[in-house]
Design a protein around this motif. Structure first.
Motif, short mmCIF file in Angstrom:
data_model
loop_
_atom_site.label_atom_id
_atom_site.label_comp_id
_atom_site.label_asym_id
_atom_site.label_seq_id
_atom_site.Cartn_x
_atom_site.Cartn_y
_atom_site.Cartn_z
N LEU A 131 60.83 11.24 43.13
CA LEU A 131 61.76 12.22 42.56
C LEU A 131 62.65 11.63 41.48
CD1 LEU A 131 62.46 15.23 42.98
CD2 LEU A 131 64.29 14.50 44.52
N VAL A 132 63.08 10.37 41.68
CA VAL A 132 63.99 9.76 40.70
C VAL A 132 63.24 9.14 39.53
CG1 VAL A 132 65.76 9.32 42.43
CG2 VAL A 132 64.05 7.55 41.95
N LEU A 133 61.93 9.03 39.63
CA LEU A 133 61.16 8.51 38.50
C LEU A 133 61.25 9.48 37.33
CD1 LEU A 133 57.86 7.21 40.14
CD2 LEU A 133 59.62 5.81 39.07
N PRO A 134 61.44 8.99 36.12
CA PRO A 134 61.41 9.88 34.95
C PRO A 134 59.97 10.36 34.72
CG PRO A 134 61.62 7.60 34.25
CD PRO A 134 61.69 7.59 35.75
N ALA A 135 59.67 11.53 35.30
CA ALA A 135 58.28 12.00 35.33
C ALA A 135 57.64 12.06 33.95
CB ALA A 135 58.22 13.37 36.00
N LEU A 136 58.36 12.61 32.97
CA LEU A 136 57.78 12.75 31.64
C LEU A 136 57.47 11.38 31.04
CD1 LEU A 136 56.92 14.57 29.35
CD2 LEU A 136 59.28 14.55 28.51
N ALA A 137 58.39 10.42 31.23
CA ALA A 137 58.16 9.07 30.68
C ALA A 137 56.95 8.42 31.34
CB ALA A 137 59.40 8.21 30.90
N LEU A 160 50.16 14.72 40.40
CA LEU A 160 50.61 13.58 41.20
C LEU A 160 52.11 13.31 41.06
CD1 LEU A 160 47.67 11.04 40.64
CD2 LEU A 160 48.18 12.37 42.69
N PHE A 161 52.75 13.89 40.05
CA PHE A 161 54.18 13.64 39.84
C PHE A 161 55.02 14.92 39.94
CE2 PHE A 161 52.24 9.92 37.98
CZ PHE A 161 53.09 8.90 38.36
N SER A 162 54.42 16.01 40.39
CA SER A 162 55.16 17.29 40.42
C SER A 162 55.47 17.80 41.82
CB SER A 162 54.35 18.35 39.66
OG SER A 162 54.08 17.95 38.34
N TRP A 163 55.13 17.04 42.85
CA TRP A 163 55.24 17.54 44.22
C TRP A 163 56.56 17.30 44.95
CZ3 TRP A 163 56.25 13.76 47.78
CH2 TRP A 163 55.92 12.45 47.43
N PRO A 164 57.42 16.35 44.55
CA PRO A 164 58.58 16.00 45.40
C PRO A 164 59.51 17.16 45.76
CG PRO A 164 58.26 14.29 43.75
CD PRO A 164 57.33 15.42 43.40
N LEU A 222 53.70 23.78 31.12
CA LEU A 222 54.73 23.27 30.21
C LEU A 222 54.62 21.76 30.03
CD1 LEU A 222 58.05 25.22 30.98
CD2 LEU A 222 56.67 25.24 28.89
N PHE A 223 54.40 21.05 31.14
CA PHE A 223 54.23 19.59 31.07
C PHE A 223 53.06 19.24 30.15
CE2 PHE A 223 56.75 17.98 34.83
CZ PHE A 223 57.38 16.98 34.11
N ALA A 224 51.94 19.94 30.36
CA ALA A 224 50.75 19.68 29.54
C ALA A 224 51.02 19.96 28.07
CB ALA A 224 49.59 20.53 30.04
N ALA A 225 51.74 21.05 27.79
CA ALA A 225 52.06 21.39 26.40
C ALA A 225 52.92 20.32 25.75
CB ALA A 225 52.77 22.75 26.35
N MET A 226 53.87 19.75 26.52
CA MET A 226 54.71 18.68 25.97
C MET A 226 53.89 17.44 25.64
SD MET A 226 58.38 18.76 27.94
CE MET A 226 57.75 18.88 29.60
N ASP A 228 50.68 17.35 25.02
CA ASP A 228 49.80 17.69 23.89
C ASP A 228 50.55 17.62 22.57
OD1 ASP A 228 47.96 18.18 25.85
OD2 ASP A 228 48.05 20.36 25.69
N PHE A 229 51.78 18.13 22.58
CA PHE A 229 52.54 18.24 21.34
C PHE A 229 52.91 16.88 20.77
CE2 PHE A 229 56.27 19.31 18.69
CZ PHE A 229 55.70 20.33 17.94
N ILE A 230 53.05 15.86 21.63
CA ILE A 230 53.39 14.53 21.13
C ILE A 230 52.14 13.67 20.92
CG2 ILE A 230 55.68 14.52 22.15
CD1 ILE A 230 54.67 12.88 24.44
N GLY A 231 50.98 14.32 20.97
CA GLY A 231 49.74 13.62 20.64
C GLY A 231 49.05 12.96 21.81
N LEU A 232 49.43 13.31 23.05
CA LEU A 232 48.79 12.72 24.22
C LEU A 232 47.99 13.76 25.01
CD1 LEU A 232 51.72 10.43 25.44
CD2 LEU A 232 49.65 9.75 24.22
N GLY A 233 47.48 14.74 24.32
CA GLY A 233 46.68 15.77 24.96
C GLY A 233 45.23 15.35 25.10
N PRO A 234 44.35 16.25 25.53
CA PRO A 234 42.93 15.93 25.69
C PRO A 234 42.29 15.49 24.38
CG PRO A 234 43.48 18.04 26.71
CD PRO A 234 44.67 17.63 25.92
#
Length: 293
Positions: A131-137, A160-164, A222-226, A228-234
């Motif tokens: 929970l305290v991990l910066p999930a997006l980072a 794996l990081f959205s369940w807490p 939303l997480f996936a869109a973020m 993708d938008f910074i160039g880390l999408g599929p």
């Protein structure tokens, strides 16, 4: 002569009541109509398209027309084809991420809440660490190290990081419900812990669990869109987020190619917004005090 009502009949009666009020609730109806409509377009649409979404098939930077419903990109790709395939990818990431997060959160939350003691302490500590991990980072770091990024791998990482938060909420509810009379009665009849959780505790949390899945689904999109938008999408698929990333990278806004970035942006907003509206409507359905009579 008295008529007895079985527990199963009572459950069926509640389901019918909830369905009745759900169909009368405009928030639920409108929200689900938009979400399901876009889902059907993403699932069925690609079967009626003859071209690959990344194929150069038309004139460059052409506006919407009868030949190209949403125009073409700076490179001559069909935006409508990309949009339809992007819907499918975004729904897949959202669904996969939501299912994985929900399964982990449910397992951890019920086990911690029902067992208690040292098991609860260990699982609660694990939940707090994640929970305290910066999930997006963390997602950015993991995604950047993957040589080939696909829709499935992205959905797994997000899940794996959205369940807490689900685990903590389910744990709190389980603490309350595990001491109820019907749970004690189930223990006396010899039912094991998994049976008690599935048959006695979970049904009493069904409404909350349903709304949790909806929130997880919207959050994963939303997480996936973020990402993708910074160039880390599929790297091997098109999604709504990658469409926006590509359009911004090639200055679609400055060139006036609004048809390249507006449709995916509107679609993401519509999906997530409709899920939120549906959630609010379901809250009114399940809570009699909030129902609009």
């Amino acid at each position: 002569m008295t008529t007895s009502v079985t527990p199963d009949a009572d459950v069926i009666g509640k389901r019918s009541e909830h369905l009745y009020f759900a169909l009368r609730n405009p928030k639920v109806v409108i929200g689900l109509t938009i979400v399901i409509g876009l889902l059907l377009l993403g699932v069925i649409g690609p079967f009626f398209l003859n071209n690959d979404p990344n194929e150069y098939i038309g004139p460059k930077s052409e506006g919407p027309s009868g030949d190209f419903w949403l125009g073409t990109t700076y490179f001559g790709q069909d935006v409508f084809s990309q949009f339809v395939h992007g819907l499918r990818s975004s729904y897949l990431v959202g669904g996969l991420g939501a299912v994985i997060a929900f399964a982990i959160g449910l397992s951890v939350g019920f086990t911690a809440g029902y067992r208690g003691g040292i098991v609860d302490e260990l699982l609660n500590m694990l939940t707090n660490v994640v929970l305290v991990l910066p999930a997006l980072a963390v997602l950015i770091v993991i995604s950047s190290y993957l040589e080939v990024r696909g829709v499935v791998s992205q959905g797994i990482i997000i899940g794996l990081f959205s369940w807490p938060w689900v685990a903590r909420a389910v744990r709190a509810q389980s603490f309350t419900l595990r001491n109820r009379d019907y749970v004690d009665l189930a223990k006396l009849t010899g039912k094991r812990a998994p049976q008690i959780i599935i048959k006695e505790i979970m049904p009493n949390m069904a409404s909350y669990l349903l709304m949790s899945v909806i929130l997880l689904f919207g959050g994963a999109i939303l997480f996936a869109a973020m990402l993708d938008f910074i160039g880390l999408g599929p790297t091997n698929a098109v999604s709504l987020g990658t469409m926006m990333q590509q359009s911004m990278a090639w200055s679609a806004l400055h060139l006036g190619l609004w048809w390249w970035f507006v449709p995916p942006g509107v679609a993401i907003t519509a999906i997530v917004g409709s899920l939120y509206i549906t959630n609010v409507g379901l809250d009114e359905v399940f809570n009699p005090k909030l129902r609009e009579m």
